[in-house]
Structure formats: C-alpha cells, structure tokens
Design a protein around this motif. Structure first.
Motif, mmCIF file in Angstrom:
data_model
loop_
_atom_site.group_PDB
_atom_site.id
_atom_site.type_symbol
_atom_site.label_atom_id
_atom_site.label_comp_id
_atom_site.label_asym_id
_atom_site.label_seq_id
_atom_site.Cartn_x
_atom_site.Cartn_y
_atom_site.Cartn_z
ATOM 1 N N LEU A 59 47.474 23.397 50.532
ATOM 2 C CA LEU A 59 46.807 24.503 49.840
ATOM 3 C C LEU A 59 47.536 24.873 48.555
ATOM 4 C CD1 LEU A 59 45.892 26.823 52.854
ATOM 5 C CD2 LEU A 59 44.431 25.195 51.655
ATOM 6 N N GLN A 60 48.858 24.628 48.533
ATOM 7 C CA GLN A 60 49.623 24.932 47.329
ATOM 8 C C GLN A 60 49.227 24.006 46.182
ATOM 9 O OE1 GLN A 60 51.791 27.601 47.096
ATOM 10 N NE2 GLN A 60 51.669 27.106 44.911
ATOM 11 N N GLU A 61 48.683 22.841 46.519
ATOM 12 C CA GLU A 61 48.239 21.897 45.487
ATOM 13 C C GLU A 61 46.728 21.936 45.276
ATOM 14 O OE1 GLU A 61 49.608 18.100 46.695
ATOM 15 O OE2 GLU A 61 51.745 18.631 46.597
ATOM 16 N N MET A 62 46.021 22.758 46.056
ATOM 17 C CA MET A 62 44.562 22.817 45.969
ATOM 18 C C MET A 62 44.160 23.770 44.845
ATOM 19 S SD MET A 62 41.871 23.587 49.079
ATOM 20 C CE MET A 62 42.562 22.257 50.085
ATOM 21 N N PRO A 63 43.420 23.286 43.845
ATOM 22 C CA PRO A 63 43.086 24.143 42.691
ATOM 23 C C PRO A 63 42.085 25.238 43.065
ATOM 24 C CG PRO A 63 41.948 22.054 42.540
ATOM 25 C CD PRO A 63 42.873 21.936 43.720
ATOM 26 N N LEU A 64 42.000 26.240 42.190
ATOM 27 C CA LEU A 64 41.106 27.370 42.443
ATOM 28 C C LEU A 64 39.650 26.960 42.552
ATOM 29 C CD1 LEU A 64 42.574 30.130 40.071
ATOM 30 C CD2 LEU A 64 42.720 30.005 42.565
ATOM 31 N N GLU A 65 39.269 25.898 41.874
ATOM 32 C CA GLU A 65 37.863 25.474 41.900
ATOM 33 C C GLU A 65 37.362 25.203 43.316
ATOM 34 O OE1 GLU A 65 35.614 25.329 39.441
ATOM 35 O OE2 GLU A 65 37.137 26.302 38.216
ATOM 36 N N ALA A 66 38.293 24.917 44.231
ATOM 37 C CA ALA A 66 37.893 24.665 45.614
ATOM 38 C C ALA A 66 37.263 25.899 46.250
ATOM 39 C CB ALA A 66 39.098 24.215 46.442
ATOM 40 N N LEU A 67 37.597 27.103 45.738
ATOM 41 C CA LEU A 67 37.006 28.327 46.289
ATOM 42 C C LEU A 67 35.498 28.344 46.080
ATOM 43 C CD1 LEU A 67 39.625 30.967 45.090
ATOM 44 C CD2 LEU A 67 39.421 29.948 47.357
ATOM 45 N N LYS A 68 35.059 27.855 44.945
ATOM 46 C CA LYS A 68 33.619 27.812 44.672
ATOM 47 C C LYS A 68 32.921 26.834 45.618
ATOM 48 C CE LYS A 68 33.764 29.090 39.773
ATOM 49 N NZ LYS A 68 33.389 28.675 38.396
ATOM 50 N N ALA A 93 46.116 35.879 35.639
ATOM 51 C CA ALA A 93 47.233 36.467 36.385
ATOM 52 C C ALA A 93 48.193 35.394 36.893
ATOM 53 C CB ALA A 93 46.697 37.295 37.544
ATOM 54 N N ASP A 94 48.047 34.157 36.373
ATOM 55 C CA ASP A 94 48.909 33.028 36.752
ATOM 56 C C ASP A 94 48.770 32.671 38.230
ATOM 57 O OD1 ASP A 94 50.603 30.993 35.978
ATOM 58 O OD2 ASP A 94 52.418 32.090 36.566
ATOM 59 N N ILE A 95 47.535 32.809 38.749
ATOM 60 C CA ILE A 95 47.212 32.356 40.115
ATOM 61 C C ILE A 95 46.363 31.107 39.963
ATOM 62 C CG2 ILE A 95 46.052 32.944 42.266
ATOM 63 C CD1 ILE A 95 46.613 35.871 41.675
ATOM 64 N N ASN A 96 46.912 29.945 40.346
ATOM 65 C CA ASN A 96 46.250 28.676 40.048
ATOM 66 C C ASN A 96 45.873 27.841 41.275
ATOM 67 O OD1 ASN A 96 46.553 28.959 37.123
ATOM 68 N ND2 ASN A 96 48.760 28.726 37.541
ATOM 69 N N THR A 97 46.326 28.246 42.469
ATOM 70 C CA THR A 97 46.034 27.452 43.665
ATOM 71 C C THR A 97 45.496 28.351 44.775
ATOM 72 O OG1 THR A 97 48.209 27.694 44.710
ATOM 73 C CG2 THR A 97 47.958 25.922 43.084
ATOM 74 N N GLU A 154 48.188 30.431 46.508
ATOM 75 C CA GLU A 154 48.593 31.624 45.757
ATOM 76 C C GLU A 154 47.600 32.765 45.950
ATOM 77 O OE1 GLU A 154 49.033 30.040 41.851
ATOM 78 O OE2 GLU A 154 50.995 29.159 42.263
ATOM 79 N N VAL A 155 46.321 32.424 46.140
ATOM 80 C CA VAL A 155 45.327 33.453 46.479
ATOM 81 C C VAL A 155 45.668 34.072 47.828
ATOM 82 C CG1 VAL A 155 42.902 33.852 47.049
ATOM 83 C CG2 VAL A 155 43.495 32.406 45.102
ATOM 84 N N LEU A 156 46.010 33.240 48.790
ATOM 85 C CA LEU A 156 46.372 33.747 50.110
ATOM 86 C C LEU A 156 47.641 34.585 50.048
ATOM 87 C CD1 LEU A 156 45.667 30.503 52.191
ATOM 88 C CD2 LEU A 156 44.401 32.651 52.367
ATOM 89 N N ASN A 157 48.583 34.177 49.216
ATOM 90 C CA ASN A 157 49.820 34.946 49.083
ATOM 91 C C ASN A 157 49.546 36.360 48.582
ATOM 92 O OD1 ASN A 157 51.185 32.659 49.916
ATOM 93 N ND2 ASN A 157 51.840 32.059 47.860
ATOM 94 N N ARG A 158 48.609 36.503 47.630
ATOM 95 C CA ARG A 158 48.270 37.817 47.089
ATOM 96 C C ARG A 158 47.513 38.681 48.095
ATOM 97 N NH1 ARG A 158 48.834 39.542 41.725
ATOM 98 N NH2 ARG A 158 50.299 38.135 40.683
ATOM 99 N N GLY A 159 46.683 38.038 48.926
ATOM 100 C CA GLY A 159 45.948 38.780 49.944
ATOM 101 C C GLY A 159 45.078 39.866 49.360
ATOM 102 N N ALA A 169 39.334 31.464 50.592
ATOM 103 C CA ALA A 169 40.651 30.855 50.765
ATOM 104 C C ALA A 169 40.998 30.729 52.249
ATOM 105 C CB ALA A 169 41.707 31.677 50.035
ATOM 106 N N GLN A 170 40.663 31.745 53.027
ATOM 107 C CA GLN A 170 40.941 31.686 54.467
ATOM 108 C C GLN A 170 40.094 30.622 55.154
ATOM 109 O OE1 GLN A 170 40.146 35.800 55.285
ATOM 110 N NE2 GLN A 170 42.305 36.409 55.107
ATOM 111 N N THR A 171 38.854 30.444 54.701
ATOM 112 C CA THR A 171 38.008 29.387 55.242
ATOM 113 C C THR A 171 38.617 28.021 54.967
ATOM 114 O OG1 THR A 171 36.003 30.712 55.002
ATOM 115 C CG2 THR A 171 35.722 28.323 55.145
ATOM 116 N N LEU A 172 39.108 27.833 53.745
ATOM 117 C CA LEU A 172 39.743 26.558 53.397
ATOM 118 C C LEU A 172 40.998 26.328 54.230
ATOM 119 C CD1 LEU A 172 39.337 26.603 49.515
ATOM 120 C CD2 LEU A 172 38.234 25.022 51.095
ATOM 121 N N ARG A 173 41.733 27.403 54.491
ATOM 122 C CA ARG A 173 42.941 27.249 55.311
ATOM 123 C C ARG A 173 42.576 26.835 56.734
ATOM 124 N NH1 ARG A 173 46.934 32.214 55.516
ATOM 125 N NH2 ARG A 173 45.065 33.218 56.364
ATOM 126 N N ARG A 174 41.555 27.469 57.316
ATOM 127 C CA ARG A 174 41.144 27.106 58.673
ATOM 128 C C ARG A 174 40.645 25.667 58.736
ATOM 129 N NH1 ARG A 174 39.009 32.371 58.687
ATOM 130 N NH2 ARG A 174 36.953 31.554 58.105
#
Length: 886
Positions: A234-243, A258-262, A265-270, A291-296
C-alpha cells in the motif's frame, strides 16, 4: 312396542354397550401405542448428532442404552398393530359413535318413561330401534366382535430375542429415521467399537492444547508478516487506485498538495483527512473508505512469502516461532488423523457411561465402515501420542534462517497447516469427475506410520490412489509425488498390509530409500546392487518397502512370482514403460496385474504419442474404454479420468518462487560455423547439435556459459548445466571456473549420483553440477541450485521440463533462472519449432486444459524423421548461403 320387542331391544342395547366399550378400548389402545412410538422416535431423534465430512453430514449417530428396549417395544407394537380396512374403520365408527346415539334415542321405549313419552319421541325411538336391529344384524353377520378382538392385539407374537436394540434396523418397525432412505445400510455398533473414543478424543485434545501456544505464536507471527507486506504494498500504491476501488470521482488534488501520494499515507492520516484544505468531510470519508477497502482486498489476496534476499525482522520472528512449534509438537505428520478427531468430536458429549450401542445412519454415500475406520484411526493416534514424550521444545538454532534453508519444504507445510498457503480447490481435484471427488473426500487416510506432514493436495492424491486402487499420478514435477505414494503405503500398513514394492530408475534408488526412511516408519530394503540377495530375502521374510530397478526385475522376477501377497507396487518414472513390447514393460506390467494396488508416478505421461499415454492407462485400468476413433483432448481426458490425476505447480504451490526462462540466441563463432558446416556435409545430425559447444573457449555458447557461472557466483547462486552429450559435458567440466561436480552421466552408479548431488548442495556459491540431461534430469532433487543452463534444445519438451523441475520444485526458496543456449544459425531453430508443437500435444492431452481438439498424429515426428528433414534443410540453406556469397 310390545313386551317381546322391548326384551329384544334391551338385548340389542346390551350387546352394543358391550361392543362399544370394547371398541373404545381398542381405539384407546391403538392411540396409546401410536403416541408411545412417536414419543420414542422423538426421543431418539433429539439425541442424534451429525458427523460431518467435507462440510456435509456423513452420518447421523444415535446413542442407545439398555432402557431403549422399551422404545423398541413401542415401535414393535405400532408396527404390529393390525391394519384397519375401510370396513374396520366403519365398524369402529358405528360402535363408538353411531350405535351410542341410537341407544340413547331408543331408551324412552324401554323404561317407565314410555308412558309419558310424546308421539314425536316415540316415533324417533322406533326409528332408532329399527336402526339397532339393522346394525346388529350387520355386525353379527360381518363377525364384528371377532374383528374387534383382532384389531386390539398384535398380528405377530413377540419373539424372545426380537426386541433387542438391533431390532431398530428391522424395516418392519418403520423407525422414521430409517424409513424411505436410500444409500448405504445403517448399522448398530456396540461399545467395543467406540467405548474408548471419548478418552482418545480427550487425550488428543490435551496434546493439541499443549502445543497450541506455540501454534498460536506462529500464527500471530505469520499475521504480522502478512500485515507488514500489505503495508509495503500500500505504501507503493498510488492515489489513483482509490478511484478504481470506488469508481467514484474523487478529487485527489488536495491530497497531493498535502504531500499524500500513496494509499498507505491516506490510511496513516485517517479521519484527520477532513482537516486538510479543500477536503470536505464527505470526501474524506469516501477516500478513507476506499483506502480501507484496498487494504482488506490486498490482505485477503496476500500469501506469505519467505524472501531470503530481504531477511526482515518480522520474517525472522516467524521462522523462529515455526521452528519452536515444530520442535515441541508430537502431532507432526498427524494432520489427517487430527482431522478425523475433529470430525468425531460431537460424539464426545453424546456417548455417556450408560451408552451400550450407537445407531449409525449414513446420510450420504459413505458406509458405516468409514466411521468405524475413523474411530480406529483416532484411537490409534491417541495411543501413539501417549507413547510420545513431549518434554518441551528442543533448543532452536540461533539463526532460524539456517534451519529454513536446510529444510524449506517442512516450513512451507507448516505455513500451509496454519492457512497461510491456500490451494485452489478445483485445481487440487485435477480433472476428476464429481462422483470420484466425493469418494476421495470420504476416504480416510491413516497417519499412524507416516512421519511427514502432507499438503492438502498431497493428501488428496494419496486418498485418490486408495479409492481407485490402481492409478497414474501425473502431478507436475516438483509437487511431491514420492511422499504421496509413501502416504499410500503407510496407510495400507496401518490396515495390516506388509509387503510393498517400488520400481524405479537406478538413479533414484538411494533417494527412494531415504524418503521412505525419513518420511515414514516403514522399513526400506535396497534390492539393487551387491547386497540385493540379502535385502530381497529380508523383505520377503519381514515385509516393508522393497526398492528395486527396472533392470533388477529381470533377476528378481522368478522369486517375486512366488510371493503370495503384494499389497501395492509403486512404479516411479512410469513413462519408462510406455512401450508395451519392451521387456521391462512386460515384467512391470505383470507386477501391476498381480498387486492388489498400483501407483504409477510420472510427471511426463505423454512424451511423443498419445498411444504411449493410453498404454500407461491400460496397465492400471484395462477396463477403461479409450475410443481410438475420437482422439479429441477433452474426450480422451474424460475417458481416462478414473485412473489419472494431475495437478500443476502454479495451481497448488502458491509459494513457489518465480521461474524465469531466457532463450539466449547467440551467433556462431568462426570456429563453430566451420565445425557445423562439416557436420552438415557428413549428414551427422548429432554432431550438428553439438557443434556450437565443441570449440571450447572459441565457442560463443561456452563463452556465455562462463559468464552465467560468474554471475551466479556474484549473486550467491549455484548452477546446474545440462547437455545430452557426454563430449560437451566433459569439455564444460574442464572449462568452467570454480568448483565443478560431475559429469553426472548414466554410467555413474546410482549411489554415487546422490553423493555427488549432496556434495554439490553443500558447496559454496558459484558451484556447478554438470549433468547429462537424461540422467541428472530424472528423479533427483537439486533445489540447492537456482540457475539452470541447457546447452542445446532437446528433442522432447518433457526432457527439458524434467530437468528444470530438479531445481524449481517444492522447497525452492529462490527464483529459478533457466538459460537456454541457442545458436542463431543452424539446427537449434528447427528443434525449437518441434518442441513447441510437442508441448501443445502434451498440454492438450495430459495437462488439465481446454485447448484445441486436433488429432495428435498431425504434429508427431520420430527422431529419425526429424534428423533426415533437418539435415536436408540445412544442406539447402548452406548451399544457398554459399551461392549468395559467391
């Protein structure tokens, strides 16, 4: 009505009152019998427990005790109540309902009240009296009183021994759990069968519990490895995966600002995402949810891999936990027995001190014998565990990586037991019909004499062989066909069988003896070499597993024919007997016919012609009809399915490292080309195949081989170099730097081959094993090497596949690099084309697939035909080339 008539009516009334009381008694008795029987059935049903197998109820078990004979008596009484006809039911209705009404209506004419009765009542009483006369006449004429007596008593006398608990099985009792069913017959087992089962289950539960803390620690460590790997992904997964995860039009610009690129990092911010400029609370929830769906999803699909190149702390901890669990468990190799114990667990509370018998009702296709076998397996396993002393974990090596690298397959089996290595259920079954799959699932597999743990697909293969009795196991090379066969022999030994025979090439005799000794409690006898006489006599006298060769059979066959019992014969590398006219085939086939069971092992059941594969199938199942007029792959696979099981590496070994195959097309040097042209002019096909290697340092292939070996040493890898030709092997052995082992050729004695492999496996990085592909490519396990070089293309694709599988097999922990050295000009190109055609043939017929249904003969060529065709083509090409240069 005169006095005489009144006397008559009083007599009728008296009869009907007597009959009515008797009819009421009969009805009450019949009702009581029905109720008592129904209550008894309800009581038995309430006690029943289901025993599951493969996710479905296999048996329904009802504990019984001595007092249940009363229930049996009630069922017997119900079953023996006389059947009531329409006339019987009419009689009972008349005596219990109609006649009492008529008696009540006629009473005003029989006493003093007749003087005060009105005309209307007198008329009604007269009609009732007439009705009584008709009813009485009908009852007496139909022998009603006698029929009443018959309806109130059983139709058969109760025999002295007929009402024991076993009477429940009598269909005449119409016990509702047994009525109208099909399938295997129910049975009643006495306490001698199951009496010790609760104690056995308790003993197993206690042992498993004593190991559970180590098992749980290993499972928790595995989860940490899995979660850490998910985090890295997930640390290497780009933000575009959220779409892509939400198919939503998320505005990701504010996150980038805000320098959130993966995704990580979205999960870290919560929830703090909503505090970012330009991110509304609704958008923040959507982003975090995606992001949580991608993590699961990533977690669910993430297998555990042991990366020896990146020895991370969480992986080291996992290996240490696995080693500690393995060091303390006395249940190693007992996984199939523990499965049976888990199945029987419901019986633990159902069987009480007063339980004298159990009624077993099959709910599916598995007979009661299957349950009886499971009970014996569990009781025997408890006995074995009781004899094992678990004195706590032995000391584990300081660096668990060393132990892992020494026996990686054992670690992968443990990961599989913990559920971290999953298998495709459909792939495990191969291409088998559903009815065979169900039978295999229901087959017990005793682990009493087995010391190795089995993967799920390996257990399935062993049970398939037990169910079908004589089979071909064609699992792709590297999946552990040897241990599958040993599991079959170990199970048969637990059933009292004693004599087993393995027939194999001489090169793998030592390996078979080691595997039998190391993975089971069976005794192996090496009936090959100078000690074969003594070993053969010992085996005949004491039993065990005799390991011999196809060639030794010629010497041993006369003595073997006198052996009365041969429980199972295992034929390794069974494609050696594809030719039915060969003497070794005739001898081996005779053994297969004589043995009660046979297991033919081969990763290459088809090398040239479908007819060869059909021959192998006919040895184990001559009753199978293989239609020679319809040779479509799908039809062929369906026809041999009862005798053939194959699974492929990518389907069941999810942990297997990557296989990287590189075709290295190289130009011929001047010396190579000159030698090649001379070979073509002489029409020497075999010399043409070797020409690009025989100039030593002047050959381009040899130069590239030296480079590959040096790169392997730098990358801490070992190398296997394969060639068909001894002259090439000798030259390679003299030309390579570093430690070189071999050449390993067909002339090297079998015992020395294994010793050579052992020395190579313990040598330093950069070591090279030089092997003739038809000798070193069969049977040996060389997963210490991770670089394979094939000096020239082979004439059978299965030959190359076998050679590669020596390294790329279960237990390999490094990616395997395969380098095929090919000359740009010359014979190699034509052979590569032939290989492609033959590989299509194998895939169509022997590998589970749904490819084209072309006839195989269209692509088959003999080696002699190939040589003539290639020599002619090369002569023409070189002639054209020479003319062009002129």
């Amino acid at each position: 009505m005169n006095k005489t008539e009144r006397v008559e009516i009083r007599g009728l009334v008296a009869d009907f009152e007597q009959w009515g009381r008797r009819a009421a008694e009969v009805q009450a008795r019949r009702h009581a019998v029905q109720v008592a029987a129904s209550n008894g059935e309800r009581d038995l049903r309430a006690r029943s427990v289901g025993i599951n197998r493969a996710g479905q109820v296999a048996w329904r078990i009802i504990p019984l005790q001595s007092s249940d004979k009363g229930i049996v008596a009630h069922l017997w009484e119900r079953a023996n109540l006389p059947a009531t006809s329409a006339n019987d039911r009419a009689l009972l209705r008349l005596l219990a309902e109609d006649a009492p009404r008529a008696v009540a209506e006629v009473s005003p004419l029989l006493g003093m009240r007749r003087f005060f009765t009105g005309s209307a009542k007198k008329q009604s009483a007269e009609a009732a009296a007439e009705a009584l006369r008709r009813h009485h006449s009908a009852v007496t004429k139909a022998r009603g009183p006698q029929r009443l007596e018959r309806l109130g008593f059983p139709t058969a006398p109760r025999g002295s021994g007929s009402l024991g608990l076993h009477a429940l099985l009598d269909p005449a009792l119409r016990f509702d759990l047994l009525s109208g069913r099909t399938g295997p017959e129910p049975e009643i087992l006495d306490r001698s069968v199951f009496g010790d089962l609760p104690e056995a289950l308790d003993a197993i539960t206690k042992v498993v519990a004593s190991e559970d803390s180590y098992r749980s620690a290993a499972r928790n460590a595995g989860e940490k490895v899995r979660k850490a790997e998910v985090r890295r992904v997930l640390q290497e997964m780009p933000l575009e995966a959220l779409k892509a995860a939400t198919r939503d039009r998320l505005r990701l610009g504010p996150l980038a600002e805000a320098d959130i690129n993966t995704v990580q990092e979205v999960l870290n911010r919560g929830r703090s995402l909503s505090t970012l400029p330009g991110v509304a609370e609704t958008s923040a929830r959507r982003m975090l949810g995606a992001a949580q769906t991608l993590r699961r999803t990533t977690y669910d699909e993430m297998p555990i891999r042991i990366d020896i190149a990146n020895r991370r702390p969480e992986t080291t901890h996992l290996l240490r936990c696995l080693a500690e669990w393995d060091s303390c468990r006395v249940t190693r190799g007992a996984s199939t027995d523990l499965e049976r114990a888990a199945e029987l667990a419901p019986l633990r509370t159902a069987i009480g001190a007063w339980t004298s018998h159990v009624l077993v009702v099959p709910a599916g296709t598995v007979a009661v014998e299957g349950l009886r076998e499971s009970i014996q397996i569990v009781k025997r396993r408890a006995e074995l565990l009781g004899m094992s002393s678990a004195s706590g974990p032995r000391s584990v090596h300081t660096d668990p990586w060393d132990d892992f690298l020494a026996r990686p397959a054992d670690y992968f089996v443990m990961l599989s037991e913990l559920g971290f290595l999953t298998e495709d259920e459909n792939a495990v079954h191969g291409d088998l019909p559903e009815e065979i799959i169900e039978a295999v699932r229901n087959q017990a597999l005793s682990g009493e004499h087995l010391t190795a743990s089995l993967r799920g697909y390996q257990s399935f293969a062993a049970r398939f062989a037990l169910v079908q009795r004589k089979v071909i196991i064609g699992d792709e090379m590297g999946l552990g066909k040897t241990v599958e066969a040993i599991a079959v022999l170990a199970h048969l030994r637990s059933r009292g069988e004693t004599h087993f025979l393995v027939v194999c090439p001489a090169a793998v005799v030592t390996n078979w003896v080691r595997e039998v000794t190391g993975k089971s409690k069976l005794r192996a006898h090496r009936v090959h070499g100078p000690e074969r006489d003594r070993a053969a006599r010992t085996w005949v006298r004491d039993g065990g597993v005799a390991v011999t060769t196809y060639e030794t059979l010629a010497w041993w066959e006369p003595a073997l024919t006198k052996l009365r019992e041969l429980a199972c014969v295992v034929v390794d590398e069974a494609h050696y007997i594809k030719n039915p006219q060969a003497q070794r085939t005739i001898r081996t086939k005779h053994l297969i016919t004589r043995a009660d069971r046979a297991v033919l092992l081969t990763g290459t059941p088809l090398e040239n012609r479908v007819e060869e594969f059909r021959n192998l199938a006919s040895y184990v199942r001559p009753d199978l009809t293989v239609d020679a007029t319809d040779l479509s792959p799908r039809t062929f696979r369906r026809q041999i399915a009862p005798a053939y099981l194959r699974r492929n590496q990518e389907d069941v070994l999810t942990e297997l490292p990557e296989l990287v195959e590189v075709e290295e097309w190289l130009p011929m040097s001047g010396a190579d080309a000159s030698h090649y042209r001379a070979a073509v002019e002489r029409g020497n096909f075999m010399e043409m195949r070797q020409a690009a290697m025989l100039q030593g340092p002047k050959s381009t292939k040899m130069q590239r081989l030296v480079e590959i070996v040096r790169e392997a040493e730098e990358n801490e890898r070992r190398v296997i170099v394969f060639s068909h030709f001894r002259q090439v092997l000798n030259l390679v052995a003299r030309s390579l730097p570093g430690p070189v082992f071999g050449p390993l050729t067909g002339s090297v004695p079998a015992s020395q081959r294994q010793q050579m492999v052992d020395e190579f496996s313990s040598a330093k990085h950069g070591a090279v094993l030089v092997a003739q592909i038809v000798a070193g490519g069969v049977g040996l396990n060389i997963q210490s090497a991770s670089v394979v070089v094939i000096c020239e293309p082979q004439l059978k694709p299965t030959t190359e596949a076998q050679a590669i599988a020596r390294a790329h097999r279960m237990g390999q922990v490094q990616s395997v690099q395969v380098h095929r050295l090919l000359s740009e000009d010359g014979v190699d190109q034509r052979i590569i084309e032939l290989l492609a055609a033959k590989k299509r043939l194998f895939d169509d017929f022997a590998r589970v697939s749904d490819m084209a249904d072309s006839a195989p003969e269209a692509v088959d060529l003999s080696e002699a035909e190939l040589a003539r065709e290639v020599v002619a083509a090369e002569r023409q090409r070189l002639a054209r080339s020479a003319a062009g240069e002129a």
